[in-house]
Write a protein that holds these residues in place. Structure first.
Motif, short mmCIF file in Angstrom:
data_model
loop_
_atom_site.label_atom_id
_atom_site.label_comp_id
_atom_site.label_asym_id
_atom_site.label_seq_id
_atom_site.Cartn_x
_atom_site.Cartn_y
_atom_site.Cartn_z
N PRO A 1 32.08 34.08 -62.92
CA PRO A 1 31.33 35.30 -63.24
C PRO A 1 29.86 35.18 -62.85
N GLY A 2 29.39 36.16 -62.12
CA GLY A 2 27.99 36.23 -61.75
C GLY A 2 27.60 35.45 -60.52
N ALA A 3 28.47 34.57 -60.01
CA ALA A 3 28.09 33.70 -58.89
C ALA A 3 27.92 34.49 -57.59
N LEU A 4 28.92 35.27 -57.21
CA LEU A 4 28.83 36.04 -55.96
C LEU A 4 27.70 37.05 -56.03
N ARG A 5 27.54 37.70 -57.18
CA ARG A 5 26.44 38.65 -57.35
C ARG A 5 25.09 37.97 -57.15
N SER A 6 24.97 36.74 -57.63
CA SER A 6 23.72 36.01 -57.49
C SER A 6 23.45 35.63 -56.04
N VAL A 7 24.50 35.23 -55.31
CA VAL A 7 24.33 34.89 -53.90
C VAL A 7 23.86 36.10 -53.10
N LEU A 8 24.52 37.23 -53.34
CA LEU A 8 24.11 38.46 -52.64
C LEU A 8 22.72 38.90 -53.09
N GLY A 9 22.40 38.67 -54.36
CA GLY A 9 21.07 38.99 -54.85
C GLY A 9 20.01 38.13 -54.20
N ALA A 10 20.31 36.86 -53.99
CA ALA A 10 19.36 35.96 -53.32
C ALA A 10 19.10 36.42 -51.89
N ALA A 11 20.15 36.84 -51.20
CA ALA A 11 20.00 37.33 -49.82
C ALA A 11 19.17 38.61 -49.80
N ALA A 12 19.46 39.53 -50.72
CA ALA A 12 18.70 40.78 -50.79
C ALA A 12 17.24 40.50 -51.11
N TYR A 13 17.00 39.54 -51.98
CA TYR A 13 15.62 39.18 -52.34
C TYR A 13 14.84 38.74 -51.10
N MET A 14 15.44 37.90 -50.27
CA MET A 14 14.75 37.39 -49.09
C MET A 14 14.44 38.51 -48.10
N VAL A 15 15.38 39.43 -47.92
CA VAL A 15 15.16 40.54 -46.99
C VAL A 15 14.05 41.46 -47.49
N LEU A 16 14.05 41.74 -48.79
CA LEU A 16 13.02 42.62 -49.35
C LEU A 16 11.65 41.97 -49.29
N ILE A 17 11.58 40.66 -49.49
CA ILE A 17 10.30 39.96 -49.38
C ILE A 17 9.79 40.03 -47.94
N CYS A 18 10.69 39.91 -46.98
CA CYS A 18 10.31 40.02 -45.57
C CYS A 18 9.75 41.41 -45.26
N ALA A 19 10.44 42.45 -45.75
CA ALA A 19 9.98 43.83 -45.53
C ALA A 19 8.66 44.08 -46.25
N PHE A 20 8.51 43.52 -47.43
CA PHE A 20 7.26 43.64 -48.19
C PHE A 20 6.10 43.06 -47.40
N SER A 21 6.30 41.88 -46.82
CA SER A 21 5.24 41.23 -46.06
C SER A 21 4.90 42.02 -44.79
N LEU A 22 5.91 42.65 -44.19
CA LEU A 22 5.65 43.47 -43.00
C LEU A 22 4.75 44.65 -43.36
N GLY A 23 5.01 45.27 -44.51
CA GLY A 23 4.17 46.38 -44.95
C GLY A 23 2.75 45.94 -45.22
N VAL A 24 2.58 44.79 -45.88
CA VAL A 24 1.24 44.28 -46.17
C VAL A 24 0.51 43.96 -44.87
N ALA A 25 1.19 43.31 -43.92
CA ALA A 25 0.57 42.96 -42.65
C ALA A 25 0.17 44.19 -41.85
#
Length: 253
Positions: A145-169
């Motif tokens: 329980p919660g493992a696959l959701r966490s893996v997908l959440g970790a991937a989503a986190y990294m993509v959103l951080i990348c997009a966030f940094s693009l906006g700041v730059a």
């Protein structure tokens, strides 16, 4: 979306050696540190109290390296934008694509596309590598329980951080200034605020602290849940991208 514009932005990313290396290093650093920390924890269980063992989150532990890998992916998002301003090629890019909304959207898609791929590969590799390093009796499987959701959440986190940094730059138009703000924010300011009791209620809404809730399985007191963390991080990313677009639209190259 104009396919030619998107292809042009993808070609810019693909042909710059530094951006390719940042994606590769995101994987190596994230997975390497995650496995190393998991292996170190494997030998620490014998010294833990029952309370410490019961509060140990093997899934979250397996993503320990993401704190370092995200900085490299963050730099990728910054370099995609700032490299054009540094070289002056932004002028010819905007002359070729005068519709700045189209230009910005194409750059965002061309950036988050490879980030999405490397984020998922990294998240799954960090999970399986980290759980193997923890050893039997302390690890979990992807079906728990919660493992696959966490893996997908970790991937989503990294993509959103990348997009966030693009906006700041895009707002700052400088790699030095962007990294000088973003790296201390994630590595210094956020951890300090998160350890000051009076400021914890505020610190939990920072991009990294809210986002990391997306790949935690065990609930913690006085913090956001995975869904709430996702909403907060999407909010930060949307604001950064909107700010970048407004600056791009209103200023000359």
């Amino acid at each position: 979306m104009n396919t030619a514009v998107l292809l042009s932005e993808w070609t810019k990313i693909r042909t710059v050696r530094s951006t390719r290396w940042t994606l590769a290093m995101t994987f190596v650093v994230s997975v390497g540190i995650s496995v190393g920390i998991s292996y170190a924890n494997r030998g620490a269980f014998s010294r833990m109290t029952p309370e410490q063992i019961s509060s140990f989150d093997p899934v979250y532990n397996g993503f320990a390296g993401l704190a370092f890998g995200q900085i490299i992916l963050l730099a990728f998002g910054v370099l995609v934008v700032s490299a054009e301003y540094t070289s002056g090629s932004i002028r010819s890019s905007l002359a070729a694509v005068p519709d700045r909304g189209l230009f910005y959207s194409a750059k965002l898609l061309a950036t988050t596309g490879p980030a999405l791929l490397i984020a998922h590969v990294t998240a799954f590799a960090a999970f399986f590598g980290g759980q193997a390093a923890l050893g039997d009796g302390h690890n979990v499987s992807i079906a728990d329980p919660g493992a696959l959701r966490s893996v997908l959440g970790a991937a989503a986190y990294m993509v959103l951080i990348c997009a966030f940094s693009l906006g700041v730059a895009t707002m700052l138009r400088s790699s030095v200034l962007s990294l000088a703000i973003l790296i201390p924010l994630f590595f210094i300011v956020s951890p300090i605020l998160g350890n000051i009791e009076a400021l914890k209620p505020v610190a939990r809404f920072l991009p990294d602290q809210a986002g990391t809730r997306m790949f935690q399985v065990l609930p913690a007191e006085d913090v956001l849940g995975p869904g709430q963390g996702l909403v907060v991080l999407i909010g930060w990313t949307t604001l950064a991208l909107l700010g970048g677009y407004l600056v791009l639209r209103s200023r000359d190259a």
